[in-house]
Each structure stands twice: as structure tokens, then as C-alpha cells.
Design a protein around this motif. Structure first.
Motif, short mmCIF file in Angstrom:
data_model
loop_
_atom_site.label_atom_id
_atom_site.label_comp_id
_atom_site.label_asym_id
_atom_site.label_seq_id
_atom_site.Cartn_x
_atom_site.Cartn_y
_atom_site.Cartn_z
N PHE A 1 13.55 16.78 -27.60
CA PHE A 1 13.81 15.67 -28.51
C PHE A 1 13.44 16.07 -29.95
CE2 PHE A 1 12.86 12.97 -24.60
CZ PHE A 1 14.21 12.76 -24.32
N ALA A 2 12.34 16.82 -30.09
CA ALA A 2 11.87 17.19 -31.42
C ALA A 2 12.88 18.07 -32.15
CB ALA A 2 10.52 17.90 -31.32
N ALA A 3 13.43 19.04 -31.42
CA ALA A 3 14.41 19.94 -32.05
C ALA A 3 15.68 19.18 -32.42
CB ALA A 3 14.74 21.09 -31.10
N ALA A 4 16.10 18.28 -31.54
CA ALA A 4 17.28 17.46 -31.84
C ALA A 4 17.02 16.58 -33.06
CB ALA A 4 17.65 16.61 -30.63
N ALA A 5 15.81 16.03 -33.14
CA ALA A 5 15.46 15.16 -34.26
C ALA A 5 15.51 15.93 -35.58
CB ALA A 5 14.07 14.56 -34.04
N ARG A 6 14.99 17.16 -35.60
CA ARG A 6 15.02 17.96 -36.82
C ARG A 6 16.46 18.22 -37.27
NH1 ARG A 6 10.63 20.55 -34.24
NH2 ARG A 6 12.01 22.15 -33.36
N GLU A 7 17.34 18.51 -36.32
CA GLU A 7 18.74 18.79 -36.68
C GLU A 7 19.44 17.54 -37.18
OE1 GLU A 7 22.40 19.63 -33.89
OE2 GLU A 7 21.50 21.57 -34.43
N LEU A 8 19.14 16.39 -36.58
CA LEU A 8 19.83 15.15 -36.92
C LEU A 8 19.16 14.40 -38.07
CD1 LEU A 8 20.57 13.88 -33.30
CD2 LEU A 8 22.17 15.00 -34.88
N GLY A 9 17.96 14.82 -38.48
CA GLY A 9 17.27 14.18 -39.59
C GLY A 9 16.64 12.86 -39.25
N VAL A 10 16.18 12.70 -37.99
CA VAL A 10 15.49 11.48 -37.56
C VAL A 10 14.20 11.89 -36.87
CG1 VAL A 10 17.64 10.17 -37.32
CG2 VAL A 10 16.76 11.47 -35.37
N THR A 11 13.46 10.91 -36.34
CA THR A 11 12.21 11.23 -35.65
C THR A 11 12.46 11.56 -34.19
OG1 THR A 11 11.79 8.94 -35.01
CG2 THR A 11 10.98 9.64 -37.18
N ALA B 1 12.71 8.48 -32.06
CA ALA B 1 14.00 7.79 -32.18
C ALA B 1 15.04 8.41 -31.26
CB ALA B 1 14.48 7.83 -33.63
N VAL B 2 15.03 9.75 -31.18
CA VAL B 2 15.97 10.42 -30.29
C VAL B 2 15.64 10.09 -28.84
CG1 VAL B 2 16.82 12.66 -29.48
CG2 VAL B 2 16.42 12.29 -31.91
N GLY B 3 14.36 10.15 -28.48
CA GLY B 3 13.96 9.84 -27.11
C GLY B 3 14.35 8.43 -26.71
N LYS B 4 14.11 7.47 -27.61
CA LYS B 4 14.46 6.08 -27.31
C LYS B 4 15.98 5.91 -27.18
CE LYS B 4 10.38 4.05 -29.50
NZ LYS B 4 9.89 3.24 -30.65
N SER B 5 16.72 6.64 -28.00
CA SER B 5 18.18 6.56 -27.93
C SER B 5 18.70 7.03 -26.58
CB SER B 5 18.81 7.39 -29.05
OG SER B 5 20.22 7.35 -28.98
N VAL B 6 18.15 8.15 -26.08
CA VAL B 6 18.56 8.67 -24.77
C VAL B 6 18.13 7.72 -23.67
CG1 VAL B 6 18.28 10.57 -23.13
CG2 VAL B 6 18.57 11.06 -25.57
N THR C 1 25.81 11.78 -29.52
CA THR C 1 25.42 12.90 -30.39
C THR C 1 23.97 13.30 -30.14
OG1 THR C 1 27.00 12.19 -32.09
CG2 THR C 1 25.21 13.64 -32.78
N GLU C 2 23.09 12.33 -30.02
CA GLU C 2 21.67 12.63 -29.81
C GLU C 2 21.44 13.24 -28.44
OE1 GLU C 2 20.77 8.66 -30.66
OE2 GLU C 2 20.06 9.04 -32.70
N PHE C 3 22.13 12.74 -27.43
CA PHE C 3 21.99 13.28 -26.07
C PHE C 3 22.47 14.73 -26.02
CE2 PHE C 3 24.35 13.84 -21.94
CZ PHE C 3 23.22 14.09 -21.16
N VAL C 4 23.63 15.00 -26.60
CA VAL C 4 24.18 16.37 -26.59
C VAL C 4 23.27 17.31 -27.37
CG1 VAL C 4 26.10 17.82 -27.39
CG2 VAL C 4 26.57 15.65 -26.23
#
Length: 303
Positions: free
Chosen positions: A13-23, A26-31, A2-5
Motif C-alpha cells: 500500500f505504501a509504494a502504491a501511495a507514493r506513486e499515486l500521491g496519496v497516503t 487511503a490506498v488500504g481503505k480504498s482496496v 487504479t489503487e488496487f492495480v
């Protein structure tokens, strides 16, 4: 996934984080963890942008299909019924697909507003599994592939024809052997030796070598060249019915014509078929039985 997509769709990463409600970190580390587990780089990172690698594009397509399937399954379970949801990836022969498959697909998308289409028109035999295709229409004999399920819809009948202008200038061929000396317009070759399928006196099919003048990867282009008087063409009956009826094209070598090629639906074998796939398969199978559908009636195979 989900985070990668989300990162690819939104571009950072920042835009994905805002949509998913995380930092964003956190998204960057997940990918990054995802790349480490796969053992390959999915994204090229610069200070200005993120771009997919070749492997990243392949993985993105797979992730989108999986998440799409999950959304469809959850919706079907929540609603208590099979609901066609998500994108169906189709591979269609160009002329046949435009004329006889697309109208059916568009009727379905008008009926089911959450059914989306991704359609590739090509005469190339695509690898259904490797290219992430949900459903393909194949014209011709199928090979044996345990990973695929097929359903026969009908057949197409092949006729040899030419324009009255061409026949006035060159005359009609009197035997199949003359095709090695005539201007023939053929489809894109998959083998070095160009041949047309004809019927012999016993009703069997034989491969007759032909002389090639023009070679096109699209049936509509072959038809246009034949109408322009460029040579002889072997075309399916569903493509040239109006031209034969109007006299714009004249059949030749009729005693040898009539070779048939099966038309199948092909899709990856699976114990569970998404509602969107089953609805399209059933709609095409039903339409194939109607007069004028473009599918010459033929024996139906078990799905």
C-alpha cells in the motif's frame, strides 16, 4: 481499480501511495471498500507481504484490461487518430500459431512500438470470454455463440502420410478400414472415440475410426513422430509441405484425403473495437490472402 492495480504491481500500500500521491491508509481503505463492494477478498495481507487470492487474480486481469483500454482510448482521442496501444491477449494453436501467426504479430509490434502481446499457445479450446482473451485463432467448426464475432480466414487441408521407412516395413494402407489396425499418431483427443476426417466417393466428409499408438497435443510432435517412422499421421498441408516435397513423408490413401477444416479469428462481440484489436484482425486477414501464408484460400465470412 487504479489503487488496487498499483498495490499489486508495487507490492504494498505504501509504494502504491507514493506513486499515486496519496497516503498509504487511503490506498488500504480504498482496496478494503472495493472488497466490500465485490463481496470477496482480493488480497491476503500479512505483516511482510500482500498476495492475490484466486478472485483477486481474476479481478486484476479485468482491471488491467479496462485501464489499458482507457489509456488507449485517451491516446487515440488526444492524437486524433486510431493508435494501437496496450496489451492484446491472444490464444493460438501451437504449431500453426508459431509458424503463420507470430511472424505477422512481430511485424506489427515492430511497426507499433506501444502494441504489446500476451500470447498463449494451446490446442485446447479456451473460453474467450471467461479467460479474458481478446483474439483467438480457431481451427475447426465453430459453435453458435452470440457473445463472439468470427471472421473466416481460410481452410486447412488434411493429408494422411508416413515415412518411407514405415511404409517399407508395414506397407501402405489400401483402404480406410485398415486404419483401425495400423499404428496411428493423433492429436490430443477431446472425445473418447479417435477418428480422422476423410472424404467419401461422393466428396462428403466421413469420420473414420483409427487405432492410436501415440497421442500428442502439438502438431510439431506428431510430425516428428511420423518422420521417425512411428506410424501414420493425418496432418495439415501447411505443416508438411516441405516434407512431402523432399520425400521425407509419403502421402497414402490419397483418394480419401483432402478433408478440410475452417480457420477463423474469434473475438468478443463489442460495439467498440480497440485499435490494437482491429489492426491485428486486418493484418491477419490480409496475410491470409497471400500465397504461402498457410491459410488455404477459402470463402471469407463477414466480420
Amino acid at each position: 481499480m487504479t489503487e488496487f492495480v498499483a498495490t499489486v504491481r508495487l507490492g504494498s500500500f505504501a509504494a502504491a501511495a507514493r506513486e499515486l500521491g496519496v497516503t498509504g491508509s487511503a490506498v488500504g481503505k480504498s482496496v478494503t471498500r472495493l472488497e466490500a463492494r465485490l463481496g470477496t477478498k482480493l488480497l491476503h495481507r500479512t505483516t511482510r507481504r500482500l498476495t492475490l487470492t484466486g478472485e483477486g487474480q481474476v479481478y486484476l486481469d479485468a482491471c488491467q484490461r479496462i485501464l489499458d483500454d482507457l489509456d488507449g482510448t485517451e491516446l487515440a482521442m488526444a492524437s486524433g487518430r486510431d493508435t494501437p496501444v496496450g496489451t492484446l491477449h491472444l490464444n493460438l494453436p501451437a504449431a500453426f500459431g508459431r509458424r503463420h501467426v507470430m511472424p505477422i504479430l512481430l511485424e506489427l509490434t515492430a511497426q507499433y512500438r506501444h502494441l504489446d502481446l500476451s500470447v498463449m499457445f494451446t490446442e485446447r479450446t479456451a473460453n474467450v470470454i471467461e479467460e479474458g482473451i481478446d483474439l483467438a485463432v480457431r481451427i475447426g467448426t465453430l459453435g453458435n455463440d452470440a457473445d463472439l464475432t468470427a471472421r473466416r480466414l481460410g481452410t486447412q487441408r488434411l493429408l494422411i502420410c508416413a515415412s518411407p521407412d514405415y511404409l517399407a516395413r508395414h506397407g501402405a494402407p489400401r483402404s480406410p478400414e485398415e486404419l483401425t489396425q495400423r499404428d496411428c499418431i493423433i492429436g490430443w483427443r477431446r472425445v473418447p472415440r479417435p477418428v480422422w476426417l476423410l472424404k467419401d466417393k461422393a466428396g462428403g466428409e466421413v469420420a473414420q475410426e483409427v487405432k492410436v499408438r501415440h497421442e500428442f497435443s502439438d502438431g510439431e510432435a506428431i510430425l516428428a513422430a511420423a518422420l521417425a517412422g512411428e506410424g501414420l499421421a493425418q496432418l495439415p498441408d501447411w505443416l508438411i509441405g516441405k516434407e512431402l516435397a523432399s520425400g521425407a513423408l509419403v502421402p497414402v490413401l490419397e483418394e480419401c484425403a483432402g478433408a478440410e477444416m475452417p480457420i477463423h479469428l474469434v473475438w468478443p462481440s463489442s460495439r467498440y473495437e480497440q485499435p490494437r484489436l482491429r489492426i491485428v484482425i486486418d493484418a491477419l486477414a490480409a496475410a491470409a490472402q497471400l500465397p504461402g501464408s498457410g491459410f488455404t484460400p477459402g470463402s471469407r465470412a463477414r466480420a
